[in-house]
Design an enzyme around this catalytic site. Structure first.
Site, PDB file in Angstrom:
ATOM      1  N   ARG A  51       0.853  -1.190   0.000  1.00 40.33           N
ATOM      2  CA  ARG A  51       0.000   0.000   0.000  1.00 40.33           C
ATOM      3  C   ARG A  51       0.885   1.235   0.000  1.00 40.33           C
ATOM      4  O   ARG A  51       2.099   1.132   0.139  1.00 40.33           O
ATOM      5  CB  ARG A  51      -0.945  -0.017   1.204  1.00 40.33           C
ATOM      6  CG  ARG A  51      -0.180  -0.317   2.483  1.00 40.33           C
ATOM      7  CD  ARG A  51      -0.506   0.489   3.659  1.00 40.33           C
ATOM      8  NE  ARG A  51      -0.368   1.906   3.452  1.00 40.33           N
ATOM      9  CZ  ARG A  51       0.785   2.572   3.529  1.00 40.33           C
ATOM     10  NH1 ARG A  51       1.949   1.956   3.742  1.00 40.33           N
ATOM     11  NH2 ARG A  51       0.819   3.886   3.374  1.00 40.33           N
ATOM     12  N   GLY A  52       0.240   2.409  -0.140  1.00 41.82           N
ATOM     13  CA  GLY A  52       1.006   3.655  -0.266  1.00 41.82           C
ATOM     14  C   GLY A  52       1.199   3.923  -1.749  1.00 41.82           C
ATOM     15  O   GLY A  52       1.543   3.000  -2.510  1.00 41.82           O
ATOM     16  N   ALA A  53       0.977   5.172  -2.147  1.00 44.89           N
ATOM     17  CA  ALA A  53       0.917   5.503  -3.577  1.00 44.89           C
ATOM     18  C   ALA A  53       2.100   4.951  -4.384  1.00 44.89           C
ATOM     19  O   ALA A  53       1.909   4.317  -5.424  1.00 44.89           O
ATOM     20  CB  ALA A  53       0.813   7.017  -3.731  1.00 44.89           C
ATOM     21  N   ASP A 231      -1.819  10.956  -2.519  1.00 39.55           N
ATOM     22  CA  ASP A 231      -2.210   9.878  -3.427  1.00 39.55           C
ATOM     23  C   ASP A 231      -2.507  10.402  -4.824  1.00 39.55           C
ATOM     24  O   ASP A 231      -2.302   9.709  -5.812  1.00 39.55           O
ATOM     25  CB  ASP A 231      -3.405   9.114  -2.859  1.00 39.55           C
ATOM     26  CG  ASP A 231      -2.934   8.267  -1.690  1.00 39.55           C
ATOM     27  OD1 ASP A 231      -2.854   8.799  -0.566  1.00 39.55           O
ATOM     28  OD2 ASP A 231      -2.592   7.088  -1.907  1.00 39.55           O
TER      29      ASP A 231
HETATM   30  O1  MRU Z   1      -4.641   3.539   1.815  1.00 36.67           O
HETATM   31  P1  MRU Z   1      -3.138   3.695   1.778  1.00 36.67           P
HETATM   32  O2  MRU Z   1      -2.463   3.188   3.001  1.00 36.67           O
HETATM   33  O3  MRU Z   1      -2.557   3.156   0.498  1.00 36.67           O
HETATM   34  O4  MRU Z   1      -2.967   5.254   1.748  1.00 36.67           O
HETATM   35  C1  MRU Z   1      -1.698   5.795   1.715  1.00 36.67           C
HETATM   36  C2  MRU Z   1      -1.654   7.242   1.934  1.00 36.67           C
HETATM   37  O5  MRU Z   1      -2.640   7.931   2.000  1.00 36.67           O
HETATM   38  C3  MRU Z   1      -0.312   7.830   1.978  1.00 36.67           C
HETATM   39  O6  MRU Z   1      -0.303   8.958   2.782  1.00 36.67           O
HETATM   40  C4  MRU Z   1       0.060   8.201   0.563  1.00 36.67           C
HETATM   41  O7  MRU Z   1       0.029   7.139  -0.295  1.00 36.67           O
HETATM   42  C5  MRU Z   1       1.312   8.915   0.603  1.00 36.67           C
HETATM   43  S1  MRU Z   1       2.718   8.321  -0.205  1.00 36.67           S
HETATM   44  C6  MRU Z   1       3.247   6.867   0.322  1.00 36.67           C
END
Ligand code: MRU
Length: 347
Positions: A51-53, A231
């Site tokens: 997970r994470g962008a 995101d």
């Molecule tokens: O739902 P997630 O855990 O994938 O959401 C991630 C976020 O909102 C992060 O803050 C975002 O991706 C920032 S960059 C890693």
């Protein structure tokens, strides 16, 4: 990034398999998940094993490369096109996912090997971008600063270094003493579980705070700067990030605390005119009703934590309007969150 003295990337490809740190098990267990097919990668993104962008983007790029290898024919465009759609249906908000599938799809039309090397290139670029975000962001952090962050925008969320946490790591490496306030980030607790685990591994002083404590600490003068990831960033500077970011940005403005977003150019979506055009993912109500954790014997268990008969709503992201954002830290420097600055960035 090192875990128990060993260097790991968040996600990588070897042969036809994609390997990733299983983020659903952290901080209780550290295990690597092997995705043997693009279907496995889709499942890993959907269930948030990764997970994470940035990590989602890198995984989607590798999944696209797997899809080319699995269909084994650059001429069978229909099959890879439907694989692309399937990968893109896993999570709707993170722009990096679509950026990656588009790039690797175009590369794969030349050859299967070309798809794999493009996916690898994309992941490597992410690392360099995050490193540069760290260098620029470090300029905003002074010795003794207390930094608040939301969700996990560290190296688990962005292949290596991270986005919002990259300036934090760079500041510590350059000898600054800092303290990080980590929003727990319900319902999945990415802050309490992942960011806290990362910071502990790096021996960076920090404390987990309940989501509803941010405004309190700001009002007490305990926060010098807030840095979050993103995101998707619209052409006018509106930013979609983990649910709860908006509240923090409003509170930061009220208390005169600089509020920065850290993200590479691959997170910008100039086809979204404003935040209103950004699709917001709605996830299962089970994530609100249940939590996993350790029982007294160290076993991971799942428990219900809210009234069983009630409906729960679970929007995964919110949009922070540009007017609440002091600046966006990119690999090309720090820009204002407005349409002109973003236009210039892409010229
Ligand atoms: O739902 P997630 O855990 O994938 O959401 C991630 C976020 O909102 C992060 O803050 C975002 O991706 C920032 S960059 C890693």
């Amino acid at each position: 990034m090192r875990v128990n003295g060993k260097h790991y990337r968040t996600v990588w490809m070897k042969g036809n398999s994609v390997f990733m740190i299983n983020q659903n098990l952290l901080p209780f267990e550290f295990k690597i998940y092997e995705a043997k097919s693009y279907h496995d990668c889709c499942n890993a993104i959907r269930t948030m094993i990764t997970r994470g962008a940035g990590a989602i983007g890198a995984t989607a790029g590798f999944a696209m490369a797997q899809a080319f290898a699995e269909t084994n024919s650059k001429d069978d465009k229909g099959l890879v096109q439907s694989a692309k759609k399937e990968i893109e249906s896993t999570r709707p908000t993170a722009r990096n996912l679509f950026y990656a599938t588009d790039r690797v799809f175009r590369a794969g039309l030349l050859s299967v090997n070309n798809a794999a090397s493009e996916a690898q290139k994309l992941a490597d670029e992410n690392i360099e971008e995050a490193r540069l975000i760290g260098l620029y962001g470090n300029e905003l952090i002074h010795d003794g600063f207390r930094i608040e962050t939301h969700c996990n925008a560290g190296w688990l969320g962005f292949v290596d270094y991270g986005s919002a946490l990259s300036p934090v790591y760079t500041a510590v490496k350059s000898g600054k003493n800092i303290f990080v306030y980590v929003d727990e980030t319900r319902p999945r607790s990415q802050g309490a579980r992942l960011t806290a685990w990362e910071l502990q591994n790096e021996e960076i002083p920090h404390a987990i705070i309940p989501d509803n404590a941010g405004a309190y600490y700001m009002s007490e003068g305990k926060i010098d700067v807030m840095i979050v990831g993103a995101d998707r960033i619209a052409a006018n500077g509106d930013v979609a990030n983990k649910i709860g970011t908006l509240e923090k940005a409003i509170a930061a403005k009220e208390f005169g605390i600089p509020f920065y977003v850290a993200a590479p150019l691959s997170t910008f979506d100039i086809n979204c005119k404003s935040g209103k055009d950004i699709p917001i993912e709605l996830r299962s109500q089970d994530e609100v009703h249940y939590q996993t954790g350790l029982d007294g014997k160290g076993n991971v268990i799942k428990i219900m934590i809210s009234n069983p008969g009630s409906q729960a709503l679970n929007p995964s992201f919110d949009v922070t309007p540009a007017k609440f954002i002091t600046g966006i830290i990119t690999e090309k420097g720090i820009i204002k969150a407005d349409g002109n600055s973003i236009k210039k960035l892409f010229e």
